[in-house]
Design an enzyme around this catalytic site. Structure first.
Site, short mmCIF file in Angstrom:
data_model
loop_
_atom_site.label_atom_id
_atom_site.label_comp_id
_atom_site.label_asym_id
_atom_site.label_seq_id
_atom_site.Cartn_x
_atom_site.Cartn_y
_atom_site.Cartn_z
N ASP A 77 0.79 -1.01 -0.20
CA ASP A 77 0.00 0.00 -0.02
C ASP A 77 0.88 1.17 -0.08
OD1 ASP A 77 -1.89 2.00 0.34
OD2 ASP A 77 -3.22 0.60 1.63
N ARG A 111 -0.06 4.28 -0.37
CA ARG A 111 -1.11 5.57 0.13
C ARG A 111 -0.30 6.30 1.35
NH1 ARG A 111 -6.76 3.11 0.28
NH2 ARG A 111 -5.70 1.50 1.25
#
Length: 363
Positions: free
Chosen positions: A295, A297
């Site tokens: 991930d 983000r």
């Protein structure tokens, strides 16, 4: 000025042009994005640099290629017969070629502060695969002077590493307008833009939430396939529409629509990940096989937007503990986690299972 330099370097990489990068380790590299590499570009690197071009990849990508090396460190790959553009693209992109006739590469693990680490991050920021063809500058050459002499963009590793933080911390309001929604007629959208002119983030404000009270909030990363097309591969569409309905039912709240498609790897790379998932990988392994983290983000932009709207405390609609941890890190208090769960549809069961078992989502 540093944001401007990095932004220009990103454009050059996306156009298939080389850039000069000065590392914190005292070394400087000429850098070319692997996925857009051509033999002409490699010849240019060979003529400008002081050594044979090699391929810099993330530790995740190196492990996916079968090298037993740490996942968190940059890796340098060289080919005994010389690196060609086709080989660079195949080593960088697991959706290219069959790999059956691929020449064996030699891998060398590098330190975390090596210039090659900043080179792969630069490719990530350009929304490209985290793999670059690199060649060292000739000894004794100043990076800025060398770049100016050869009409190339030059950046430093420090500028590259600070780019995301600077971009997120310089968000400013551009425009606000009333936009009645099907499930929430009393809605206004506030658009935020970073000072580097990058993609805008949107705050969808429903009702009239009181700034002094914990606001019901949802952080939603854009998903073209799920939000707009109704893809059944993920749960993004139901999460988006469900959050709007739940906030409207509660009376007020805010949904932040964040420009970080595909867990931060971008739409094209998300489609590459889907190709790998069709071949049997789960969503986590597909991202890491491409060379990314599971991930990518960052929620500093979300924290900046909430503060800009006057909210320092939230009741967060989420199943993702990382969102709560990142908001707290950036100064927004999560006073309550509000579960946000939707049933599987027959196409996304494995995806939801991987989110729970591999990424710690709370279903």
């Amino acid at each position: 000025m540093s944001q401007r330099a990095v932004d220009r370097a990103l454009s050059e990489l996306r156009r298939g042009e080389p850039v000069v990068l000065a590392g914190e380790d005292g070394r400087a590299l000429i850098v070319l994005a692997a996925e857009s590499a051509t033999n002409q570009g490699l010849n240019q690197l060979s003529s400008l640099g002081a050594g044979t071009p090699s391929l810099a990849v993330s530790g995740n990508r190196a492990r996916a290629l079968g090298f037993d090396l740490p996942a968190g460190q940059p890796v340098l790959l060289s080919a005994p017969g010389g690196l060609t553009a086709e080989l660079a693209r195949e080593l960088a992109d697991p959706t290219q070629g069959t790999g059956t006739d691929r020449p064996r590469a030699v891998a060398s693990a590098l330190s975390e502060n090596a210039a090659e680490a900043a080179a792969t991050l630069l490719a990530k920021l350009a929304r490209l695969l985290p793999a670059t063809v690199v060649a060292p500058l000739p000894k004794g050459q100043d990076a800025q002077a060398f770049a100016k002499r050869h009409d190339l963009m030059a950046v430093t590793a420090a500028q590259v590493c600070d780019y995301r933080r600077q971009s997120a911390s310089t968000l400013y309001r551009v425009v606000e307008a009333s936009v009645p929604l099907l499930d929430a007629e009393q809605t206004r959208i506030v658009a935020f833009r970073p000072s580097d002119g990058g993609p805008e983030h949107l705050a969808i404000v429903i009702g009239e939430p009181a700034p002094g009270e914990p606001v019901l909030a949802r952080l939603h990363s854009e998903c073209f396939t799920g939000d707009l097309l109704g893809s059944l591969r993920c749960d993004c569409g139901p999460q988006l529409r469900g959050a709007i309905q739940e906030i409207a039912t509660a009376g007020s709240g805010v949904l932040l629509y964040l420009a970080q498609e595909g867990r931060g790897i971008g739409l094209l790379n998300k489609l590459r990940a889907y190709r790998l998932q069709d071949g049997g990988l789960d969503t986590v392994d597909a991202n890491t096989a491409l060379g990314f983290d599971a991930d990518e983000r960052v929620y500093l932009p979300a924290a900046s937007m909430l503060k800009g709207l006057g909210f320092a405390r939230v009741r967060l609609l989420t199943n993702n503990p990382d969102k709560m941890a990142q908001l707290a890190r950036w100064g927004v208090e999560v006073v309550e986690r509000v579960p946000h769960v939707f049933p599987s549809n027959g196409h996304n069961e494995a995806y939801l299972r991987a989110k729970a078992e591999r990424s710690g989502h709370l279903f």
